[in-house]
Design a protein around this motif. Structure first.
Motif, mmCIF file in Angstrom:
data_model
loop_
_atom_site.group_PDB
_atom_site.id
_atom_site.type_symbol
_atom_site.label_atom_id
_atom_site.label_comp_id
_atom_site.label_asym_id
_atom_site.label_seq_id
_atom_site.Cartn_x
_atom_site.Cartn_y
_atom_site.Cartn_z
ATOM 1 N N PHE A 240 -1.896 -8.525 1.418
ATOM 2 C CA PHE A 240 -1.521 -7.695 0.269
ATOM 3 C C PHE A 240 -1.220 -8.600 -0.924
ATOM 4 O O PHE A 240 -0.547 -9.612 -0.790
ATOM 5 N N PHE B 140 -0.516 -8.506 -5.515
ATOM 6 C CA PHE B 140 -0.229 -7.658 -6.679
ATOM 7 C C PHE B 140 -1.329 -7.849 -7.730
ATOM 8 O O PHE B 140 -1.085 -8.393 -8.799
ATOM 9 N N PHE C 155 0.735 1.355 -9.227
ATOM 10 C CA PHE C 155 2.037 0.912 -8.730
ATOM 11 C C PHE C 155 3.157 1.960 -8.796
ATOM 12 O O PHE C 155 3.897 2.124 -7.806
ATOM 13 N N MET D 226 2.576 4.209 -5.904
ATOM 14 C CA MET D 226 2.715 3.484 -4.637
ATOM 15 C C MET D 226 4.180 3.258 -4.284
ATOM 16 O O MET D 226 4.612 3.531 -3.155
ATOM 17 N N SER E 244 6.404 4.892 -1.236
ATOM 18 C CA SER E 244 6.564 3.915 -0.150
ATOM 19 C C SER E 244 7.999 3.469 0.084
ATOM 20 O O SER E 244 8.328 3.020 1.180
ATOM 21 N N VAL E 245 8.824 3.531 -0.955
ATOM 22 C CA VAL E 245 10.183 2.985 -0.828
ATOM 23 C C VAL E 245 11.205 4.117 -0.919
ATOM 24 O O VAL E 245 11.427 4.672 -1.999
ATOM 25 N N PHE F 85 13.317 -5.569 -4.843
ATOM 26 C CA PHE F 85 12.204 -5.665 -3.891
ATOM 27 C C PHE F 85 11.271 -6.831 -4.235
ATOM 28 O O PHE F 85 10.044 -6.709 -4.160
ATOM 29 N N GLN G 145 11.917 -10.461 -0.930
ATOM 30 C CA GLN G 145 11.162 -10.317 0.328
ATOM 31 C C GLN G 145 9.763 -10.937 0.245
ATOM 32 O O GLN G 145 9.161 -11.237 1.265
ATOM 33 N N PHE G 146 9.240 -11.127 -0.976
ATOM 34 C CA PHE G 146 7.919 -11.735 -1.152
ATOM 35 C C PHE G 146 7.993 -13.242 -1.416
ATOM 36 O O PHE G 146 6.958 -13.901 -1.551
ATOM 37 N N LYS H 208 13.566 -4.661 1.597
ATOM 38 C CA LYS H 208 13.257 -4.064 2.891
ATOM 39 C C LYS H 208 14.001 -4.917 3.907
ATOM 40 O O LYS H 208 14.032 -6.153 3.769
ATOM 41 N N HIS I 181 10.708 5.268 8.401
ATOM 42 C CA HIS I 181 10.002 4.899 7.163
ATOM 43 C C HIS I 181 8.561 5.418 7.203
ATOM 44 O O HIS I 181 8.051 5.940 6.205
ATOM 45 N N LYS J 229 6.584 8.033 4.752
ATOM 46 C CA LYS J 229 5.268 7.833 4.131
ATOM 47 C C LYS J 229 4.317 8.991 4.455
ATOM 48 O O LYS J 229 3.590 9.466 3.585
ATOM 49 N N LYS K 13 -1.894 -0.925 5.566
ATOM 50 C CA LYS K 13 -0.957 -1.578 4.642
ATOM 51 C C LYS K 13 0.046 -2.424 5.426
ATOM 52 O O LYS K 13 0.413 -3.524 5.010
ATOM 53 N N LEU L 60 0.621 -6.394 4.787
ATOM 54 C CA LEU L 60 1.927 -6.906 4.330
ATOM 55 C C LEU L 60 2.529 -7.934 5.298
ATOM 56 O O LEU L 60 3.450 -8.667 4.927
ATOM 57 N N LEU M 112 5.256 -10.054 3.248
ATOM 58 C CA LEU M 112 6.589 -9.451 3.081
ATOM 59 C C LEU M 112 7.391 -9.746 4.344
ATOM 60 O O LEU M 112 7.161 -9.126 5.393
ATOM 61 N N PHE N 54 15.299 0.245 4.035
ATOM 62 C CA PHE N 54 15.317 -0.200 2.639
ATOM 63 C C PHE N 54 16.726 -0.048 2.090
ATOM 64 O O PHE N 54 17.426 0.909 2.437
#
Ligand SMILES: C[S@@+](CC[C@H](N)C(=O)[O-])C[C@H]1O[C@@H](n2cnc3c(N)ncnc32)[C@H](O)[C@@H]1O
Ligand SMILES: O=C(O)C(=O)C[C@]1(C(=O)O)C=C[C@@H](O)C=C1
Length: 242
Positions: A18, A20, A28, A31, A35-36, A133, A136-137, A165, A181, A185, A198, A202, A206, A235
């Motif tokens: 994944f 950006f 976004f 998404m 997702s969150v 968020f 985490q990346f 997350k 979660h 979704k 996904k 991730l 992530l 989350f």
């Protein structure tokens, strides 16, 4: 009209990590909302905490700002004089779109939008720092240095708002939260294929920490007050006050 996220809807033969890129940036808002769990509540609360914690003539940082949703909420809630918001992302696609989004709203608050790696950024005279968020990346081995730099750049009484997350340290609870979660979704219209592709994409990028790990690290770095102020499934969001 906001574009809808269909990125993982069709089978992808060679599923990469994944990232950006412009496809993600285009969809976004849809998404992240689908997702969150709790995303819009967290954005509102970032505004509320900005109103409380911003100190006159200081900087406010939105690190990993994507399209600038948190920046916009900080800007709307900022009445302290002489403040500047520094919004940073290392995705060119995000920064380009954030520039247009932020220009659509009139404001007297100065926003500096930078395309940069937050690990290389100077953080100074800060009263509010937002990592919504984003941590985490960041590669796990770089997280402590980044948080230490944020702590050093904050004024006394300044706040870090850290949304992430999480992974639960209890395996049974962890599975439950991940399942809930995925239910969230599904309820938001994602198919089994979208959820599973996904998840795979991730996996390498992530890497979540547990709430306990986050708290212990923030305390070790020197934050005086640390706690979770919001959690929904896996989350949530923490405050750390210097
Ligand atoms: C989940 S999004 C953040 C969402 C955003 N904060 C919000 O509230 O809407 C994570 C963002 O962090 C950015 N990012 C990841 N690593 C980064 C780094 N090292 N430096 C700057 N930005 C980074 C990504 O490009 C992405 O836009
Ligand atoms: O979709 C997921 O499963 C997520 O983990 C959500 C998540 C995030 O937490 O940042 C992952 C990537 C996108 O930026 C939007 C949301």
């Amino acid at each position: 009209m906001q574009e809808k996220d269909h990125i993982f809807a069709a089978p992808i033969a060679r599923l990469g990590d994944f990232c950006f890129d412009h496809r993600v940036a285009d969809v976004f808002p849809d998404m992240i909302k689908r997702s969150v769990p709790g995303y819009s509540n967290i954005i509102s609360a970032i505004g509320m905490m900005t109103a409380r914690f911003a100190q006159p003539h200081t900087r406010l940082y939105d690190l990993g700002c994507s399209l600038g949703a948190a920046t916009q909420e900080m800007r709307r809630n900022l009445s302290q004089p002489g403040c500047r918001i520094v919004a940073v992302d290392n995705s060119a696609a995000m920064v380009e779109r954030a520039r247009n989004h932020l220009a659509a709203f009139r404001s007297g608050v100065e926003v500096e939008l930078l395309e940069a790696d937050i690990c290389d950024l100077a953080i100074e005279h800060a009263s509010v720092v937002v990592l919504n968020f984003t941590l985490q990346f960041i590669a796990p081995e770089k997280r402590e240095a980044l948080l230490t730099k944020i702590h050093a750049g904050l004024n006394p009484g300044g706040v870090l708002i850290l949304s992430e997350k999480f992974v639960s340290e209890d395996d049974t609870v962890n599975e439950l939260l991940i399942d809930l979660h995925h239910d969230f979704k599904r309820a938001n219209g994602y198919s089994e294929l979208e959820i599973s592709q996904k998840r795979t994409a991730l996996e390498n990028v992530l890497r979540p920490d547990s709430p306990e790990r986050h708290k212990a690290r923030l305390k070790d770095i020197g934050f005086a007050h640390v706690d979770m102020w919001f959690q929904c499934f896996n989350f949530g969001s923490m405050v750390a006050i210097k």
